[in-house]
Design a protein around this motif. Structure first.
Motif, short mmCIF file in Angstrom:
data_model
loop_
_atom_site.label_atom_id
_atom_site.label_comp_id
_atom_site.label_asym_id
_atom_site.label_seq_id
_atom_site.Cartn_x
_atom_site.Cartn_y
_atom_site.Cartn_z
N PRO A 178 -38.81 -0.94 -42.21
CA PRO A 178 -39.93 -0.50 -43.06
C PRO A 178 -39.67 0.88 -43.66
O PRO A 178 -39.20 1.79 -42.98
N GLY A 179 -39.98 1.01 -44.93
CA GLY A 179 -39.80 2.28 -45.62
C GLY A 179 -38.46 2.42 -46.32
O GLY A 179 -38.22 3.43 -46.97
N TYR A 180 -37.56 1.42 -46.19
CA TYR A 180 -36.22 1.49 -46.76
C TYR A 180 -35.96 0.23 -47.59
O TYR A 180 -36.47 -0.85 -47.28
N ASP A 181 -35.16 0.40 -48.62
CA ASP A 181 -34.84 -0.74 -49.48
C ASP A 181 -33.45 -1.27 -49.15
O ASP A 181 -32.71 -0.66 -48.36
N PRO A 182 -33.04 -2.41 -49.74
CA PRO A 182 -31.74 -2.99 -49.40
C PRO A 182 -30.56 -2.08 -49.67
O PRO A 182 -29.54 -2.16 -48.97
N THR A 183 -30.63 -1.20 -50.66
CA THR A 183 -29.50 -0.31 -50.92
C THR A 183 -29.28 0.65 -49.77
O THR A 183 -28.15 1.12 -49.54
N SER A 184 -30.33 0.96 -49.01
CA SER A 184 -30.22 1.91 -47.91
C SER A 184 -29.37 1.36 -46.77
O SER A 184 -28.71 2.12 -46.05
N VAL A 185 -29.39 0.05 -46.57
CA VAL A 185 -28.67 -0.54 -45.44
C VAL A 185 -27.35 -1.18 -45.86
O VAL A 185 -26.71 -1.87 -45.08
N ALA A 186 -26.94 -0.94 -47.11
CA ALA A 186 -25.65 -1.42 -47.57
C ALA A 186 -24.53 -0.70 -46.83
O ALA A 186 -24.66 0.48 -46.46
N ARG A 187 -23.42 -1.39 -46.60
CA ARG A 187 -22.23 -0.80 -45.98
C ARG A 187 -21.07 -0.88 -46.96
O ARG A 187 -20.97 -1.80 -47.75
N TRP A 188 -20.19 0.11 -46.90
CA TRP A 188 -19.02 0.16 -47.78
C TRP A 188 -18.19 -1.11 -47.65
O TRP A 188 -17.74 -1.69 -48.62
N ALA A 189 -18.00 -1.56 -46.40
CA ALA A 189 -17.35 -2.84 -46.15
C ALA A 189 -18.41 -3.81 -45.63
O ALA A 189 -19.02 -3.56 -44.59
N VAL A 190 -18.63 -4.89 -46.35
CA VAL A 190 -19.65 -5.85 -45.96
C VAL A 190 -19.26 -6.51 -44.65
O VAL A 190 -18.12 -6.90 -44.46
N GLU A 191 -20.23 -6.63 -43.75
CA GLU A 191 -19.95 -7.26 -42.47
C GLU A 191 -21.23 -7.87 -41.92
O GLU A 191 -22.32 -7.35 -42.14
N PRO A 192 -21.12 -8.97 -41.19
CA PRO A 192 -22.30 -9.59 -40.59
C PRO A 192 -22.71 -8.86 -39.33
O PRO A 192 -21.91 -8.15 -38.71
#
Length: 452
Positions: A22-36
């Motif tokens: 809550p309070g954060y958008d998807p760009t905030s939790v993006a990682r430089w290397a995508v990983e599950p």
């Protein structure tokens, strides 16, 4: 616990699979290397906190100087001075609670607080200055820029194909390149106190403070994607104030424990004027009226919980610990109240607000910093020790330059061999030295120079 792994190539700007807190958008939790995510139910910021907490870089802070050199004995049998590690843990506790009270994700703020000193070299700021002189012709050295480099490159946690990493020295797709802990954008941004390169301070071009080296710009630019100029994220401001609160209060506590600070001196006018002289220009603006600092010190001395007459007894130690708690609460509640008065009761995250710290609280904090500076850091034996430490760092850098890759750890030896030019090789030497604890720096110096 987080394990080391390799993965797919990073897609800058790609979002993580899970929903943001809550309070954060998807760009905030993006990682430089995508990983599950390997464990459903954890938030992205909980993963970040775990990665920092389990990192070798955090453990090494136990052997790095805060104010009193690790291993120094105090006059109190059970009192141990803070190290960079204990300071970081205390900063994280302060930041987590203050951030949560203001609507930040607590794991995000804690991860940033745990990360904020990871790039500091052996011997504290003294070592930082010596390394900066050595690294002048390859971009300088700054502890905050080194922290970003460590989080995104040096700490071995996640590797990806080299042909997809813009900052890699090779385009060989079969070559694995480290992306460090691969933290989220928001956590890396929250750990960045100075979001600009060397010489680009927004108000003071001559400032030595900066947050990124030139060869780390690709990931830095990704972290700052969408950021409003050089504005510091709200969580980073919470981390920065928590850092100030933790070290100003605890450095005085350590100074009292060690017998370096006499509480009675804080009432003596000549001593007070010396404290204010230290504060002005170093911890507050150069045009600050000493009368304001005097009033700030008096406000603290007038509190019934202030540890007057500290003598090291068990009762006195308990009173001092209570004073420490009272001071931390005083400074955090001041910031929380002033910020809420300005922005209301909603969630305050990322760029939605600025942390508001009342001037009175900042002056009280600055006075405490000046007390520790005057009576702990400015002791004659400390200056002799610092001079010796600078020699150790300078001679170690010279010896490694002459003999590398001898003397380098396997991780840095490989990077040295892969470096394309002298500038890059020198940066590897800087990375190696900055990773050392105080004791390890002295040991390596003795081995390479033959001195004991």
């Amino acid at each position: 616990m987080e394990g080391t792994s390799t993965g797919t190539a990073p897609t800058p700007g790609a979002y993580a699979h899970q929903a943001p807190p809550p309070g954060y958008d998807p760009t905030s939790v993006a990682r430089w290397a995508v990983e599950p995510d390997k464990r459903p139910g954890r938030t992205a910021f909980q993963r970040d906190r775990a990665r920092v907490l389990h990192s070798s870089a955090l453990r090494r802070l136990a052997g790095k100087t805060q104010v009193v050199t690790p291993g120094t004995r105090s006059r109190v049998w059970d009192a141990s001075p803070r190290t960079r590690l204990t300071h970081s843990l205390e900063c994280a506790q302060v930041g987590r609670e203050l951030g949560a009270a203001l609507g930040c994700d607590p794991d995000l703020v804690e991860a940033a607080c745990l990360s904020h000193d990871l790039g500091h070299p052996p011997f504290g700021h003294n070592g930082e200055q010596a390394l900066n002189e050595f690294a002048e012709d390859c971009g300088g050295f700054e502890g905050n820029a080194q922290s970003l480099r460590l989080l995104t490159r040096i700490e071995p946690k996640r590797f990806v194909r080299g042909d997809a990493v813009p900052s890699a020295a090779t385009a060989d797709g079969d070559h694995l390149v480290s992306v460090g802990l691969n933290l989220t954008r928001a956590t890396l941004d929250a750990a960045t106190k100075y979001p600009w390169p060397r010489g680009a301070h927004p108000t003071d071009p001559g400032s030595p403070k900066f947050g990124v080296y030139d060869d780390d710009r690709p990931v830095f630019d990704w972290v700052r994607e969408g950021a409003p100029g050089t504005r510091i994220t709200f969580e980073a401001q919470v981390m920065d104030w928590s850092d100030d609160v933790a070290y100003s209060v605890h450095d005085v506590e350590d100074g009292l424990h060690a017998g370096h600070i006499d509480p009675n001196c804080l009432h003596a006018e000549p001593e007070r004027q010396e404290i204010f002289r230290v504060a002005v220009g170093r911890y507050v603006a150069a045009d600050t009226d000493p009368a304001e600092l005097s009033a700030a010190l008096d406000r603290l001395l007038d509190q019934e919980w202030w540890p007057h007459g500290y003598d090291g007894s068990a009762v006195a130690q308990a009173r001092l610990k209570d004073a420490t708690s009272q001071l931390i609460g005083r400074f955090c509640l001041a910031a929380e109240g002033a910020t809420r008065a300005t922005y209301g009761s909603g969630r305050l995250t990322r760029y939605a607000a600025e942390l508001v710290v009342p001037r009175a609280a900042r002056l009280e904090c600055a006075v405490l910093k000046a007390v520790a500076d005057r009576y702990v850091m400015q002791r004659a034996e400390q200056e002799l020790l610092r001079a010796d430490q600078r020699i150790v760092v300078a001679e170690l850098a010279e010896a490694l330059t002459a003999r590398a890759p001898e003397g380098l750890d396997p991780q840095f030896r490989a990077l040295f061999d892969e470096a394309p030019d002298d500038r890059a090789r020198k940066r590897v030497i800087v990375d190696q030295i900055s990773s050392l604890t105080d004791a390890a720096a002295r040991s390596l110096h003795a081995r390479l120079t033959g001195q004991t």
